[in-house]
Design a protein around this motif. Structure first.
Motif, PDB file in Angstrom:
ATOM      1  N   LYS A  93       1.482   9.921 -10.009  1.00  0.00           N
ATOM      2  CA  LYS A  93       0.629  10.144 -11.290  1.00  0.00           C
ATOM      3  C   LYS A  93      -0.272  11.164 -11.161  1.00  0.00           C
ATOM      4  O   LYS A  93      -0.198  11.889 -12.281  1.00  0.00           O
ATOM      5  CB  LYS A  93      -0.025   8.750 -11.348  1.00  0.00           C
ATOM      6  N   ALA A  94      -0.646  11.356 -10.014  1.00  0.00           N
ATOM      7  CA  ALA A  94      -1.798  12.608 -10.133  1.00  0.00           C
ATOM      8  C   ALA A  94      -1.132  13.777 -10.102  1.00  0.00           C
ATOM      9  O   ALA A  94      -1.717  14.488 -10.929  1.00  0.00           O
ATOM     10  CB  ALA A  94      -2.505  12.562  -8.599  1.00  0.00           C
ATOM     11  N   ASN A 139       3.204   5.894  -5.848  1.00  0.00           N
ATOM     12  CA  ASN A 139       3.214   5.977  -7.243  1.00  0.00           C
ATOM     13  C   ASN A 139       1.638   6.638  -7.662  1.00  0.00           C
ATOM     14  O   ASN A 139       1.893   7.497  -8.507  1.00  0.00           O
ATOM     15  CB  ASN A 139       2.702   4.349  -7.622  1.00  0.00           C
ATOM     16  N   SER A 140       0.669   6.475  -6.983  1.00  0.00           N
ATOM     17  CA  SER A 140      -0.505   7.292  -7.086  1.00  0.00           C
ATOM     18  C   SER A 140      -0.169   8.691  -7.214  1.00  0.00           C
ATOM     19  O   SER A 140      -1.034   9.376  -7.847  1.00  0.00           O
ATOM     20  CB  SER A 140      -1.807   6.591  -6.051  1.00  0.00           C
ATOM     21  N   GLU A 147       2.001   1.835  -3.451  1.00  0.00           N
ATOM     22  CA  GLU A 147       0.793   2.413  -4.363  1.00  0.00           C
ATOM     23  C   GLU A 147       0.466   3.586  -4.297  1.00  0.00           C
ATOM     24  O   GLU A 147       0.034   4.345  -5.070  1.00  0.00           O
ATOM     25  CB  GLU A 147      -0.422   1.372  -3.928  1.00  0.00           C
ATOM     26  N   ARG A 148       0.591   4.082  -2.701  1.00  0.00           N
ATOM     27  CA  ARG A 148       0.478   5.568  -2.733  1.00  0.00           C
ATOM     28  C   ARG A 148       1.272   6.406  -3.260  1.00  0.00           C
ATOM     29  O   ARG A 148       0.833   7.451  -3.862  1.00  0.00           O
ATOM     30  CB  ARG A 148       0.089   5.795  -1.237  1.00  0.00           C
ATOM     31  N   LYS A 153       0.979  -1.294   0.066  1.00  0.00           N
ATOM     32  CA  LYS A 153      -0.051   0.120  -0.029  1.00  0.00           C
ATOM     33  C   LYS A 153       0.922   1.255  -0.028  1.00  0.00           C
ATOM     34  O   LYS A 153       0.463   2.406  -0.758  1.00  0.00           O
ATOM     35  CB  LYS A 153      -0.946  -0.046   1.315  1.00  0.00           C
ATOM     36  N   GLU A 158      -7.915  12.579  -1.435  1.00  0.00           N
ATOM     37  CA  GLU A 158      -8.170  11.325  -2.319  1.00  0.00           C
ATOM     38  C   GLU A 158      -7.580  10.048  -1.984  1.00  0.00           C
ATOM     39  O   GLU A 158      -8.054   9.151  -2.216  1.00  0.00           O
ATOM     40  CB  GLU A 158      -8.276  11.615  -3.779  1.00  0.00           C
ATOM     41  N   ARG A 159      -6.284  10.441  -1.497  1.00  0.00           N
ATOM     42  CA  ARG A 159      -5.549   9.271  -1.048  1.00  0.00           C
ATOM     43  C   ARG A 159      -5.135   9.168   0.490  1.00  0.00           C
ATOM     44  O   ARG A 159      -4.534   8.432   0.778  1.00  0.00           O
ATOM     45  CB  ARG A 159      -4.079   9.436  -1.611  1.00  0.00           C
TER      46      ARG A 159
END
Length: 282
Positions: free
Chosen positions: A170-171, A166-167, A163-164, A160, A244-245
């Protein structure tokens, strides 16, 4: 002096300059301590230009790696001189944006032009402009070298914290319209700019158990600090991205960064790096 807006995404503090200098050493390790692609010849008269010099750490390493010569010209530029080490001898520095043509007296003057990690500063449509300006600085037969990264962790275990990370990358990329996968496009851009003998070397940038270097812990700490500054940038400019995350509060940030550090130390991960070179037609 350039009137262009400074698009460096983080700050120009002493701490950030320290991070950049450490990052230089990590990148060098990934490329087996090679500053330059083996295709690029260096002689006592080689004239060198660096775009996006930052602190000047790459120029310092160049001067330390090749015998000094009174006939060699070494020049660096950046949109801001705030981080540049003015104690660096043997280097001429000036402020300039790579999105603007170089002054006429600097066009067609250099045997080697180098640029590294402009992924966060250039929008997708700006890359061809920047590369054209760098190519214009080369003498016929001169070489352009660009080093770029893929700033996304491989994450086969679906951790996780990664993932956070990378997210979030990307954002922010979507908001700034930068090219997250520039390493997939760099060779084509050099060919489109008219360069020949275009080649690349792509390597992993490992963290944790996969990192063979003696600076493994320092490499991880540098990455975690980078993400702390990325969080601060997002908190200032686009807090909704953090909300959002689940990263709105400082407590959530600290919990995420602690887990990220733990996962990198224990499980490991890698980013991507690419070295791209091409030669101006003779």
């Amino acid at each position: 002096m350039s009137n262009a807006k400074d698009t460096y995404p983080l700050d120009r503090s002493e701490k950030e300059a320290e991070r950049l200098n450490k990052q230089h050493r990590f990148i060098l390790t990934c490329f087996s301590n090679r500053l330059l692609h083996p295709s690029i010849p260096i002689s006592p008269t080689t004239a060198v230009l660096e775009s996006g010099s930052g602190t000047g750490i790459w120029l310092r390493a160049f001067l330390e790696s090749y015998p000094p010569s009174p006939e060699r010209k070494v020049v660096g530029f950046d949109i801001s001189g705030a981080q540049f080490d003015n104690s660096l001898e043997g280097v001429e520095f000036f402020e300039h944006s790579v999105l603007e043509r170089l002054p006429e007296e600097r066009r067609g003057r250099f045997d080697l032009v180098h640029q590294r990690l402009m992924i966060s500063s250039l929008k997708v449509e700006e890359w061809p402009v920047a590369i054209a300006n760098l190519v214009e600085a080369l003498v016929p037969g001169g070489w352009l070298q660009i080093i770029e990264m893929l700033p996304l962790f491989d994450n086969p275990a679906g951790l996780k914290s990664l993932e956070r990370a990378n997210s979030l990358v990307k954002a922010l990329n979507d908001l700034t319209k930068t090219d997250l996968r520039i390493i997939d496009h760099c060779e084509a851009l050099l060919v489109e700019a008219g360069l020949t003998s275009v080649q690349s070397v792509q390597v992993p940038w490992p963290y944790g158990p996969n990192d063979p270097s003696p600076t493994r812990a320092e490499n991880i700490a540098n990455a975690v600090y980078h993400f702390s500054r990325t969080w601060a940038r997002a908190n200032e400019n686009c807090p909704a991205v953090l909300a959002e995350r689940g990263l709105s509060s400082e407590e959530q940030r600290d919990e995420w960064l602690q887990q990220l550090q733990k996962d990198l130390e224990e499980r490991g991960a890698s980013l991507g790096l690419g070295m791209f070179v091409g030669q101006k037609q003779k």
